[in-house]
Design a protein around this motif. Structure first.
Motif, PDB file in Angstrom:
ATOM      1  N   SER A   1      44.598 -33.361  18.497  1.00  0.00           N
ATOM      2  CA  SER A   1      44.503 -34.298  17.385  1.00  0.00           C
ATOM      3  C   SER A   1      44.735 -35.725  17.866  1.00  0.00           C
ATOM      4  CB  SER A   1      45.544 -33.945  16.324  1.00  0.00           C
ATOM      5  OG  SER A   1      46.849 -34.071  16.871  1.00  0.00           O
ATOM      6  N   PHE A   2      44.547 -36.683  16.974  1.00  0.00           N
ATOM      7  CA  PHE A   2      44.725 -38.094  17.320  1.00  0.00           C
ATOM      8  C   PHE A   2      46.106 -38.340  17.916  1.00  0.00           C
ATOM      9  CE2 PHE A   2      46.191 -42.360  16.324  1.00  0.00           C
ATOM     10  CZ  PHE A   2      45.140 -43.151  16.782  1.00  0.00           C
ATOM     11  N   GLY A   3      47.133 -37.728  17.309  1.00  0.00           N
ATOM     12  CA  GLY A   3      48.489 -37.935  17.809  1.00  0.00           C
ATOM     13  C   GLY A   3      48.795 -37.205  19.100  1.00  0.00           C
ATOM     14  N   GLY A   4      47.943 -36.243  19.472  1.00  0.00           N
ATOM     15  CA  GLY A   4      48.109 -35.531  20.730  1.00  0.00           C
ATOM     16  C   GLY A   4      49.017 -34.330  20.673  1.00  0.00           C
ATOM     17  N   THR A   5      49.678 -34.094  19.528  1.00  0.00           N
ATOM     18  CA  THR A   5      50.620 -32.978  19.438  1.00  0.00           C
ATOM     19  C   THR A   5      50.071 -31.799  18.650  1.00  0.00           C
ATOM     20  OG1 THR A   5      51.639 -33.994  17.492  1.00  0.00           O
ATOM     21  CG2 THR A   5      52.621 -34.488  19.629  1.00  0.00           C
ATOM     22  N   GLY A   6      49.051 -32.028  17.852  1.00  0.00           N
ATOM     23  CA  GLY A   6      48.431 -30.962  17.065  1.00  0.00           C
ATOM     24  C   GLY A   6      47.020 -30.690  17.533  1.00  0.00           C
ATOM     25  N   TYR A   7      46.265 -29.929  16.719  1.00  0.00           N
ATOM     26  CA  TYR A   7      44.895 -29.578  17.080  1.00  0.00           C
ATOM     27  C   TYR A   7      43.967 -29.683  15.878  1.00  0.00           C
ATOM     28  CZ  TYR A   7      46.292 -27.797  21.644  1.00  0.00           C
ATOM     29  OH  TYR A   7      46.760 -27.692  22.927  1.00  0.00           O
ATOM     30  N   ALA A   8      42.741 -30.075  16.158  1.00  0.00           N
ATOM     31  CA  ALA A   8      41.648 -29.963  15.195  1.00  0.00           C
ATOM     32  C   ALA A   8      40.838 -28.738  15.606  1.00  0.00           C
ATOM     33  CB  ALA A   8      40.777 -31.212  15.232  1.00  0.00           C
ATOM     34  N   ILE A   9      40.620 -27.832  14.668  1.00  0.00           N
ATOM     35  CA  ILE A   9      39.854 -26.615  14.933  1.00  0.00           C
ATOM     36  C   ILE A   9      38.631 -26.619  14.023  1.00  0.00           C
ATOM     37  CG2 ILE A   9      39.888 -24.081  14.893  1.00  0.00           C
ATOM     38  CD1 ILE A   9      42.923 -24.248  15.312  1.00  0.00           C
ATOM     39  N   ILE A  10      37.465 -26.336  14.582  1.00  0.00           N
ATOM     40  CA  ILE A  10      36.215 -26.341  13.821  1.00  0.00           C
ATOM     41  C   ILE A  10      35.574 -24.962  13.911  1.00  0.00           C
ATOM     42  CG2 ILE A  10      34.061 -27.589  13.388  1.00  0.00           C
ATOM     43  CD1 ILE A  10      36.479 -29.418  13.489  1.00  0.00           C
ATOM     44  N   VAL A  11      35.163 -24.415  12.765  1.00  0.00           N
ATOM     45  CA  VAL A  11      34.458 -23.133  12.752  1.00  0.00           C
ATOM     46  C   VAL A  11      33.140 -23.302  12.012  1.00  0.00           C
ATOM     47  CG1 VAL A  11      36.584 -21.777  12.826  1.00  0.00           C
ATOM     48  CG2 VAL A  11      35.579 -22.359  10.622  1.00  0.00           C
ATOM     49  N   GLN A  12      32.211 -22.386  12.267  1.00  0.00           N
ATOM     50  CA  GLN A  12      30.931 -22.397  11.571  1.00  0.00           C
ATOM     51  C   GLN A  12      31.015 -21.517  10.320  1.00  0.00           C
ATOM     52  OE1 GLN A  12      27.169 -22.688  13.902  1.00  0.00           O
ATOM     53  NE2 GLN A  12      28.370 -21.770  15.561  1.00  0.00           N
ATOM     54  N   VAL A  13      30.470 -22.017   9.203  1.00  0.00           N
ATOM     55  CA  VAL A  13      30.473 -21.282   7.942  1.00  0.00           C
ATOM     56  C   VAL A  13      29.107 -21.409   7.277  1.00  0.00           C
ATOM     57  CG1 VAL A  13      31.510 -21.046   5.652  1.00  0.00           C
ATOM     58  CG2 VAL A  13      32.937 -21.694   7.597  1.00  0.00           C
ATOM     59  N   ASP A  14      28.571 -20.291   6.860  1.00  0.00           N
ATOM     60  CA  ASP A  14      27.281 -20.278   6.168  1.00  0.00           C
ATOM     61  C   ASP A  14      27.501 -20.100   4.666  1.00  0.00           C
ATOM     62  OD1 ASP A  14      24.453 -20.214   5.919  1.00  0.00           O
ATOM     63  OD2 ASP A  14      24.519 -18.028   5.787  1.00  0.00           O
ATOM     64  N   GLY A  15      26.809 -20.910   3.850  1.00  0.00           N
ATOM     65  CA  GLY A  15      26.858 -20.748   2.406  1.00  0.00           C
ATOM     66  C   GLY A  15      28.014 -21.440   1.721  1.00  0.00           C
ATOM     67  N   LEU A  16      28.649 -22.399   2.402  1.00  0.00           N
ATOM     68  CA  LEU A  16      29.780 -23.105   1.805  1.00  0.00           C
ATOM     69  C   LEU A  16      29.296 -24.014   0.672  1.00  0.00           C
ATOM     70  CD1 LEU A  16      32.881 -23.452   2.268  1.00  0.00           C
ATOM     71  CD2 LEU A  16      32.331 -25.531   3.538  1.00  0.00           C
TER      72      LEU A  16
END
Length: 502
Positions: free
Chosen positions: A108-123
């Motif tokens: 993440s921007f702060g460097g201590t956390g995480y951004a996680i991205i997943v693929q989703v169909d039909g949202l």
């Protein structure tokens, strides 16, 4: 997956600026002109004035949906095919994720956390919340994800992580069955808020069915009856005094600020509509109304800024920390009780953190043994408060005091192995004898290290073991700190980002 994603100047500006592709955005995360700014921000903790100031200079993206104009639930044009998950919990281990189900993750921007991205169909707008919860359950993230970031309109500020993980062939989740959800489009204000003056008869724009926005608090989505954020939400409002007139000498600045924010909040507002509204405000709210020529001049000046693209909002000097949804069914006393409970929890956490910080930074040479009264003096806290929470720290204090009275002697210095030949010799002759407990967790922790970084660290660890050192020790490799407890065996305790990289 959509071909384009909306990009914004910064997290304080909900007006879409342009678009980007996911590949272009990932390239910026791995390296960009903003990387130095992000690394500089990581030297400060979240909530620090410099951290917030630097974060506000970096562009942002919306992963979940695309928007037309100002991003809001009402301006959604479609799903992107991706879903953004924010993880700030320090207990979360990124290496426990099933990477086959993850499209991408990065610091993440702060460097201590995480951004996680997943693929989703039909949202869709209707199934967003239920789909989000289903994905969290499938990924085992229920107790880790940031519930305040579960928003269709959620910003994600540009980050920096050259080791960004990407899996273009990741599993594609299917959205849950659509059902009607109650939308909290208009959160009510926190108790004791300043009231907003609204012009009677002008609740809708003359050229649109869209209601006039007097603030952008509707962008704060609430799960349940309320949301709280002790750092506070910055917001924009078109504010006028509710129960008193605008004094002489303040008329021009007040009317100008009101017009500026009302136009910024309502891009569909025409110049004529704004003139009509301001004429009504002038007549009703000013002790002595200014002439119409002055009203017209104020409106024209704001629309010139709008036409040139230089119209910027004036943020309220206060921040919202607790916000209740409109349809809660809660009485005023129930809301006050919730506020009192939240404030009590915050006070408790602040006290615990203050004691913990004093203990971790304790100077035995200056302050002597750690005692309740010594903590009271050093941390400048009340005796009653320290006694109340002392049971949380007494075991750690006992250990630290014992180590001070009977310090470990002859602790070897830990010099980094800078020479490849020296490292190779240590590896050949000694590292094969090194056995570390928790091997799978240790393997996950070191898998992103280079060969040399890992073996430099293991060479130093071997040297400590052979020298007879016992106790807990921290060793650095790349931008990560690894913690070991050396006794009869070498126990791997865990790892984390270095303080100057956080």
């Amino acid at each position: 997956m959509t071909n384009v994603f909306n990009v914004y100047d910064n997290i304080r500006t909900p007006q879409t600026k342009n678009t980007t592709t996911i590949g272009e955005w990932f390239q910026l995360i791995q390296s960009s002109e903003y990387s130095d700014i992000i690394l500089q921000a990581r030297k400060f903790s979240k909530g620090h004035i410099m951290y917030d100031a630097l974060k506000a200079t970096v562009p942002a993206i919306t992963y979940n949906f695309t928007f037309k104009g100002i991003k809001s639930n009402a301006t959604i044009t479609g799903a992107t095919g991706l879903l953004y998950i924010d993880i700030d919990d320090a207990a979360f281990d990124i290496f426990t994720l099933d990477n086959s189900k993850v499209f991408a993750y990065y610091k993440s921007f702060g460097g201590t956390g995480y951004a996680i991205i997943v693929q989703v169909d039909g949202l869709t707008v209707d199934n967003f919340n239920s789909t989000y919860e289903a994905v969290m359950t499938e990924l085992g993230l229920i107790k880790y994800y940031d519930k305040q970031a579960v928003k269709k309109t959620q910003f994600n500020v540009l980050s920096y992580d050259p080791k960004l993980f990407i899996n273009y062939n990741s599993f594609v989740f299917t959205a849950t069955e659509t059902f009607t959800e109650i939308e909290n489009e208009s959160p009510s204000y926190i108790i004791k808020e300043r009231k907003i003056y609204m012009v009677e008869g002008d609740s809708f724009l003359s050229n649109s069915n869209q209601p006039i926005r007097y603030n952008n608090l509707n962008e704060i989505e609430i799960i349940g009856n309320y949301a709280f954020n002790w750092s506070g939400w910055e917001y924009v409002d078109a504010w006028l005094p509710y129960n008193k007139k605008i004094e002489m000498g303040k008329r021009n600045s007040t009317l100008l600020s009101y017009t500026n924010n009302l136009v910024w909040l309502n891009p569909q507002l025409t110049e004529q509509s704004m003139f009509n509204i301001l004429c009504a405000v002038n007549a009703k709210k000013c002790e002595e109304p200014v002439d119409k020529a002055q009203v017209k001049s104020i409106v024209k000046s704001i629309f010139r800024y709008k036409a040139s693209g230089t119209l910027h909002p004036k943020y309220n000097h206060r921040k919202r920390k607790i916000v209740f949804a409109n349809q809660t069914g809660l009485s005023r006393e129930q809301k006050l009780e919730i506020c009192r409970t939240l404030l009590a929890e915050k006070k408790q956490n602040d006290s615990l953190q203050k004691i913990d910080l004093a203990i971790r930074e304790w100077d035995f040479n200056t302050n002597g043994k750690i005692t309740i009264r010594a903590i009271v003096k050093v941390a400048r806290m009340s005796y009653k408060t320290v006694v109340k929470y002392w049971s949380e720290f007494k075991d750690e204090v006992k250990r630290l005091n014992q180590n001070w009275v009977n310090p470990v002697k002859n602790v070897p210095s830990i010099e980094p192995v800078l020479n490849m030949g020296e490292a190779h010799a240590l590896i050949k002759t000694e590292l094969r004898e090194l056995v570390i407990n928790n091997p799978e967790r240790y393997k996950r922790g070191t898998q992103l290290l280079t060969f040399m970084d890992r073996y430099e660290m293991e060479a130093r660890l071997t040297y400590l073991v052979n020298s007879g050192f016992t106790g807990e020790i921290q060793l650095e490799a790349d931008d990560t700190v690894f913690v070991f407890n050396i006794g009869e065996t070498v126990e791997f305790v865990g790892f984390g980002v270095m303080a100057d990289a956080a």
